[in-house]
Design a protein around this motif. Structure first.
Motif, PDB file in Angstrom:
ATOM      1  N   GLN A   1     -11.016  -9.498  36.175  1.00  9.12           N
ATOM      2  CA  GLN A   1     -10.334  -8.313  36.709  1.00  9.12           C
ATOM      3  C   GLN A   1     -10.971  -7.841  38.016  1.00  9.12           C
ATOM      4  N   ALA A   2     -12.260  -8.075  38.187  1.00 14.37           N
ATOM      5  CA  ALA A   2     -12.959  -7.646  39.403  1.00 14.37           C
ATOM      6  C   ALA A   2     -12.764  -8.625  40.553  1.00 14.37           C
ATOM      7  N   THR A   3     -12.307  -9.847  40.250  1.00 14.41           N
ATOM      8  CA  THR A   3     -12.194 -10.884  41.285  1.00 14.41           C
ATOM      9  C   THR A   3     -10.782 -11.431  41.408  1.00 14.41           C
ATOM     10  N   GLN A   4      -9.809 -10.696  40.908  1.00  9.33           N
ATOM     11  CA  GLN A   4      -8.402 -11.106  40.955  1.00  9.33           C
ATOM     12  C   GLN A   4      -8.191 -12.503  40.378  1.00  9.33           C
ATOM     13  N   GLY A   5      -8.890 -12.795  39.273  1.00  4.80           N
ATOM     14  CA  GLY A   5      -8.724 -14.059  38.578  1.00  4.80           C
ATOM     15  C   GLY A   5      -9.527 -15.217  39.155  1.00  4.80           C
ATOM     16  N   GLN A   6     -10.256 -14.987  40.243  1.00  7.03           N
ATOM     17  CA  GLN A   6     -11.057 -16.046  40.866  1.00  7.03           C
ATOM     18  C   GLN A   6     -12.354 -16.227  40.069  1.00  7.03           C
ATOM     19  N   THR A   7     -12.646 -17.457  39.638  1.00  2.09           N
ATOM     20  CA  THR A   7     -13.882 -17.718  38.906  1.00  2.09           C
ATOM     21  C   THR A   7     -15.070 -17.446  39.824  1.00  2.09           C
ATOM     22  N   THR A   8     -15.922 -16.491  39.423  1.00  2.83           N
ATOM     23  CA  THR A   8     -17.026 -16.034  40.268  1.00  2.83           C
ATOM     24  C   THR A   8     -18.262 -15.800  39.412  1.00  2.83           C
ATOM     25  N   VAL A   9     -19.426 -16.104  39.977  1.00  2.01           N
ATOM     26  CA  VAL A   9     -20.705 -15.918  39.303  1.00  2.01           C
ATOM     27  C   VAL A   9     -21.625 -15.122  40.217  1.00  2.01           C
ATOM     28  N   LEU A  10     -22.309 -14.128  39.639  1.00  3.72           N
ATOM     29  CA  LEU A  10     -23.324 -13.370  40.360  1.00  3.72           C
ATOM     30  C   LEU A  10     -24.676 -14.027  40.111  1.00  3.72           C
TER      31      LEU A  10
ATOM     32  N   TYR B   1     -42.338  -9.873  49.644  1.00  2.70           N
ATOM     33  CA  TYR B   1     -41.451  -9.971  48.490  1.00  2.70           C
ATOM     34  C   TYR B   1     -40.011  -9.783  48.952  1.00  2.70           C
ATOM     35  N   PHE B   2     -39.075 -10.428  48.234  1.00  2.00           N
ATOM     36  CA  PHE B   2     -37.667 -10.282  48.565  1.00  2.00           C
ATOM     37  C   PHE B   2     -36.823 -10.278  47.297  1.00  2.00           C
ATOM     38  N   ASN B   3     -35.616  -9.722  47.424  1.00  2.00           N
ATOM     39  CA  ASN B   3     -34.535  -9.846  46.442  1.00  2.00           C
ATOM     40  C   ASN B   3     -33.361 -10.444  47.174  1.00  2.00           C
ATOM     41  N   GLN B   4     -32.603 -11.289  46.489  1.00  2.00           N
ATOM     42  CA  GLN B   4     -31.403 -11.868  47.098  1.00  2.00           C
ATOM     43  C   GLN B   4     -30.349 -12.026  46.012  1.00  2.00           C
ATOM     44  N   ASN B   5     -29.126 -11.578  46.330  1.00  2.40           N
ATOM     45  CA  ASN B   5     -28.001 -11.655  45.409  1.00  2.40           C
ATOM     46  C   ASN B   5     -26.877 -12.433  46.068  1.00  2.40           C
ATOM     47  N   PHE B   6     -26.278 -13.353  45.318  1.00  2.00           N
ATOM     48  CA  PHE B   6     -25.161 -14.159  45.813  1.00  2.00           C
ATOM     49  C   PHE B   6     -23.962 -13.960  44.898  1.00  2.00           C
ATOM     50  N   LEU B   7     -22.793 -13.958  45.471  1.00  3.13           N
ATOM     51  CA  LEU B   7     -21.571 -14.128  44.699  1.00  3.13           C
ATOM     52  C   LEU B   7     -21.065 -15.529  45.006  1.00  3.13           C
ATOM     53  N   LEU B   8     -21.055 -16.385  43.991  1.00  2.00           N
ATOM     54  CA  LEU B   8     -20.554 -17.744  44.126  1.00  2.00           C
ATOM     55  C   LEU B   8     -19.154 -17.796  43.549  1.00  2.00           C
TER      56      LEU B   8
ATOM     57  N   ILE C   1     -20.537 -19.753  48.574  1.00  5.75           N
ATOM     58  CA  ILE C   1     -21.071 -18.395  48.635  1.00  5.75           C
ATOM     59  C   ILE C   1     -20.034 -17.509  49.314  1.00  5.75           C
ATOM     60  N   ALA C   2     -19.585 -16.484  48.597  1.00  7.65           N
ATOM     61  CA  ALA C   2     -18.630 -15.532  49.162  1.00  7.65           C
ATOM     62  C   ALA C   2     -19.357 -14.341  49.776  1.00  7.65           C
ATOM     63  N   SER C   3     -20.489 -13.983  49.184  1.00  7.19           N
ATOM     64  CA  SER C   3     -21.263 -12.836  49.638  1.00  7.19           C
ATOM     65  C   SER C   3     -22.730 -13.112  49.347  1.00  7.19           C
ATOM     66  N   ASP C   4     -23.594 -12.707  50.264  1.00  6.39           N
ATOM     67  CA  ASP C   4     -25.030 -12.963  50.159  1.00  6.39           C
ATOM     68  C   ASP C   4     -25.740 -11.721  50.665  1.00  6.39           C
ATOM     69  N   CYS C   5     -26.615 -11.155  49.847  1.00  6.27           N
ATOM     70  CA  CYS C   5     -27.345  -9.939  50.241  1.00  6.27           C
ATOM     71  C   CYS C   5     -28.834 -10.188  50.053  1.00  6.27           C
ATOM     72  N   PHE C   6     -29.580 -10.165  51.169  1.00  5.47           N
ATOM     73  CA  PHE C   6     -31.027 -10.410  51.177  1.00  5.47           C
ATOM     74  C   PHE C   6     -31.722  -9.126  51.594  1.00  5.47           C
ATOM     75  N   ARG C   7     -32.814  -8.789  50.905  1.00  5.33           N
ATOM     76  CA  ARG C   7     -33.558  -7.580  51.261  1.00  5.33           C
ATOM     77  C   ARG C   7     -35.039  -7.807  50.991  1.00  5.33           C
ATOM     78  N   PHE C   8     -35.883  -7.484  52.006  1.00  5.23           N
ATOM     79  CA  PHE C   8     -37.326  -7.463  51.785  1.00  5.23           C
ATOM     80  C   PHE C   8     -37.659  -6.301  50.852  1.00  5.23           C
ATOM     81  N   GLN C   9     -38.635  -6.479  49.992  1.00  4.15           N
ATOM     82  CA  GLN C   9     -39.095  -5.428  49.089  1.00  4.15           C
ATOM     83  C   GLN C   9     -40.499  -5.019  49.506  1.00  4.15           C
TER      84      GLN C   9
END
Length: 120
Positions: free
Chosen positions: A63-72, A88-95, A108-116
């Motif tokens: 429902q959040a991806t309009q039926g597109q198979t997606t993995v966080l 240190y870093f955190n990184q989140n991807f939407l595949l 990769i549809a979205s990629d968020c990188f942040r230094f901690q």
């Protein structure tokens, strides 16, 4: 030096093929979108060494991806860029799964990188 530049260019070309054509990378709050901008961004980064300490993934509801198979994918660890201290870093991807006539390719549809960086 020219050998390193050629190798880096091949690496960046392979790296950017992992992203959708209109993917967005947010690097410490600064957004970069599209293949050309991603290539420019990765070319300006110095050499680095990453150590991934945590890796986790979970499906995103249809429902959040309009039926597109997606993995966080959520990851964290340390990175050391040439000329800089280890951070240190955190990184989140939407595949997202992209179906082709012969198989499924994950991009990769979205990629968020942040230094901690925490205050001492």
């Amino acid at each position: 030096m020219s050998h390193y530049v050629a190798y880096k260019g091949e690496y960046i070309s392979a790296l950017t093929r992992l992203y959708l054509d209109k993917a967005t990378l947010v690097w410490n709050g600064n957004a970069v979108s599209g293949q050309e901008e991603l290539i420019k961004f990765f070319e300006m980064l110095p050499s680095s060494e990453f150590q991934v300490n945590v890796l986790d993934c979970q499906p995103v509801h249809e429902q959040a991806t309009q039926g597109q198979t997606t993995v966080l994918v959520v990851t964290s660890g340390t990175v050391k860029f040439d000329g800089d201290k280890q951070r240190y870093f955190n990184q989140n991807f939407l595949l997202t799964a992209q179906a082709t006539p012969t198989n499924t390719v994950w991009k990769i549809a979205s990629d968020c990188f942040r230094f901690q960086d925490w205050a001492s």
